[in-house]
Design an enzyme around this catalytic site. Sequence first.
Site, PDB file in Angstrom:
ATOM      1  N   ALA A  31       1.348  -0.838  -0.022  1.00 32.68           N
ATOM      2  CA  ALA A  31       0.027   0.059  -0.197  1.00 32.68           C
ATOM      3  C   ALA A  31       0.994   1.248   0.045  1.00 32.68           C
ATOM      4  CB  ALA A  31      -0.996   0.136   1.103  1.00 32.68           C
ATOM      5  N   LEU A  32       2.117   1.379  -0.785  1.00 31.66           N
ATOM      6  CA  LEU A  32       2.855   2.246  -1.328  1.00 31.66           C
ATOM      7  C   LEU A  32       2.506   3.682  -1.094  1.00 31.66           C
ATOM      8  CD1 LEU A  32       5.483   0.701  -3.140  1.00 31.66           C
ATOM      9  CD2 LEU A  32       5.299   0.385  -0.562  1.00 31.66           C
ATOM     10  N   HIS A  36       6.968   5.955   1.099  1.00 28.66           N
ATOM     11  CA  HIS A  36       8.190   4.598   1.269  1.00 28.66           C
ATOM     12  C   HIS A  36       8.917   5.064   0.161  1.00 28.66           C
ATOM     13  CE1 HIS A  36       4.604   2.634   3.065  1.00 28.66           C
ATOM     14  NE2 HIS A  36       5.332   1.822   3.002  1.00 28.66           N
ATOM     15  N   GLN A  60       2.450  -9.538  13.077  1.00 27.22           N
ATOM     16  CA  GLN A  60       2.931  -8.615  14.219  1.00 27.22           C
ATOM     17  C   GLN A  60       1.310  -7.830  14.501  1.00 27.22           C
ATOM     18  OE1 GLN A  60       6.214  -6.374  11.023  1.00 27.22           O
ATOM     19  NE2 GLN A  60       4.651  -4.732  11.030  1.00 27.22           N
ATOM     20  N   GLY A 146      11.504   4.545   8.299  1.00 28.11           N
ATOM     21  CA  GLY A 146      10.625   5.908   8.504  1.00 28.11           C
ATOM     22  C   GLY A 146      10.806   6.109   9.818  1.00 28.11           C
ATOM     23  N   GLU A 147      10.780   7.173   9.950  1.00 25.92           N
ATOM     24  CA  GLU A 147      10.910   8.384  11.543  1.00 25.92           C
ATOM     25  C   GLU A 147       9.562   7.795  11.827  1.00 25.92           C
ATOM     26  OE1 GLU A 147      13.204  11.217  11.447  1.00 25.92           O
ATOM     27  OE2 GLU A 147      14.726  10.954  12.070  1.00 25.92           O
ATOM     28  N   GLN A 152       9.469   1.499  16.619  1.00 22.18           N
ATOM     29  CA  GLN A 152       9.617   0.159  15.556  1.00 22.18           C
ATOM     30  C   GLN A 152      11.345   0.807  15.231  1.00 22.18           C
ATOM     31  OE1 GLN A 152       7.758  -1.134  12.208  1.00 22.18           O
ATOM     32  NE2 GLN A 152       9.228   0.306  11.898  1.00 22.18           N
ATOM     33  N   SER A 184       0.790   7.849   5.627  1.00 21.83           N
ATOM     34  CA  SER A 184       0.223   6.005   6.499  1.00 21.83           C
ATOM     35  C   SER A 184      -0.337   5.833   5.775  1.00 21.83           C
ATOM     36  CB  SER A 184       0.132   6.753   7.659  1.00 21.83           C
ATOM     37  OG  SER A 184      -0.920   5.054   7.665  1.00 21.83           O
ATOM     38  N   SER A 185      -0.219   3.802   5.207  1.00 21.31           N
ATOM     39  CA  SER A 185      -0.879   3.165   4.180  1.00 21.31           C
ATOM     40  C   SER A 185      -2.107   3.482   5.274  1.00 21.31           C
ATOM     41  CB  SER A 185      -0.590   1.897   4.081  1.00 21.31           C
ATOM     42  OG  SER A 185       0.826   1.939   3.890  1.00 21.31           O
TER      43      SER A 185
HETATM   44  O1  PAF Z   1       6.891  -0.678   8.881  1.00 19.44           O
HETATM   45  C1  PAF Z   1       6.383  -1.387   8.382  1.00 19.44           C
HETATM   46  O2  PAF Z   1       5.798  -1.235   7.404  1.00 19.44           O
HETATM   47  C2  PAF Z   1       6.223  -3.285   9.069  1.00 19.44           C
HETATM   48  O3  PAF Z   1       6.758  -2.699  10.214  1.00 19.44           O
HETATM   49  C3  PAF Z   1       7.831  -3.263   8.214  1.00 19.44           C
HETATM   50  C4  PAF Z   1       9.548  -2.842   9.186  1.00 19.44           C
HETATM   51  C5  PAF Z   1       8.136  -3.918   6.773  1.00 19.44           C
HETATM   52  C6  PAF Z   1       8.000  -5.353   9.518  1.00 19.44           C
HETATM   53  O4  PAF Z   1       7.103  -5.776   8.695  1.00 19.44           O
END
Ligand code: PAF
Length: 278
Positions: A31-32, A36, A60, A146-147, A152, A184-185
Site C-alpha cells: 500500500a505504498l 515509501h 505483527q 521511516g521515522e 519501531q 501512512s497506508s
Molecule cells: O513498518 C512496516 O511497514 C513494517 O513494520 C515492517 C518494518 C515492514 C516489518 O513488517
Amino acid sequence: MILKTVEALRSQAAVWRAAGETIGLVPTMGALHDGHLSLVRTARAECDRVIVTIFVNPTQFNNPEDLKTYPRDEARDIELLSEAGVDAIFLPSVEQMYPQGFATSLKVGALAERLEGAHRPGHFDGMATVVTKLFSMSGADTAFFGEKDWQQLQIIRRFTADLNLPIRIVGCATLREEEGLAMSSRNRRLGAAARARAVAIPQTLARAARTIRQGAEVADALAQARDDLHKAGFSPIDYVAFCDAETLEPVSALNDRPARLLVAATLDGVRLIDNLAV
Ligand code: PAF
C-alpha cells in the site's frame, strides 16, 4: 524483477555481492505512498542495488480485523516500484516466510514494552522477527526505515546492535501531506471529513513541542495535547508521551539528551501514530 522465494532472493543477492555491489533494503507492508518512495530514493542514492520487500506480516498484527482490513494494492505497488527503478521486489507468501513448524520469535526488552508495545501486545516481537529474517535473507548492507514509526526504528537499531547484525540502519524523515498529516497506508481508511480532522495530530504535537521548549511543565503540555485531540474527535487516545528519543523512557523535563513527543490515537475507527522531535 519480482522474487517470490527466499531461495531466489538469496541467489540474486549473492550475484550482486559477488560483483562487489552494495545492497539497500527497504522493508514495507505494501500500500505504498510517497513516504515509501522517499525511502527508495534514499536507498537508490546510497546503494548500488535496491531491494524492496512487500509482506503484510501476520505476526505483527495483534488484531485479526486490522490484518483483514489492512490496505493491499499489489499491482499498483509493483507499478510504482518499477517507475522508481528498484532492482528487485521481494513478494513472499506467508508460507515462504513462516513454513510449517516455524517456532522462533525475537523479543526486545523494555524498549518494546512501552507505548505501542503496551497497546499492541506481541506487535514488536512479530516486527523484530520478520525484519531480522529479511536482513538475513537479503544480506543487505543498509536498511532504510521511516521515522514515522519512531519506536519501531529505535527497536530495530537496538536488536541490530544487540545481535551484531552486519547491516547499517538508516532512519528517514517522515513525509507529510501538505496540511501536515504524516503519510501512512492507514490514511486510506479515513473518510474525507475524518482526514480533515486528522490534521489535529501534527498540530497538537507542534503546539506541545513549542510550549515545552518555552518552559511549560511537561505534564501540563501533555494534558493540553490530550484535550486538543479529544476536542478534535479522537477516541480512544492511547498515549501522548514525552520520552527520551532513544530509550523511550518517559522524561518529565527537557534535559541535554534528544527528546521526542509520541502520540497514538483513533479517529473514526482508524488508529494513527505520529511523533515529533522537541
Ligand atoms: O513498518 C512496516 O511497514 C513494517 O513494520 C515492517 C518494518 C515492514 C516489518 O513488517
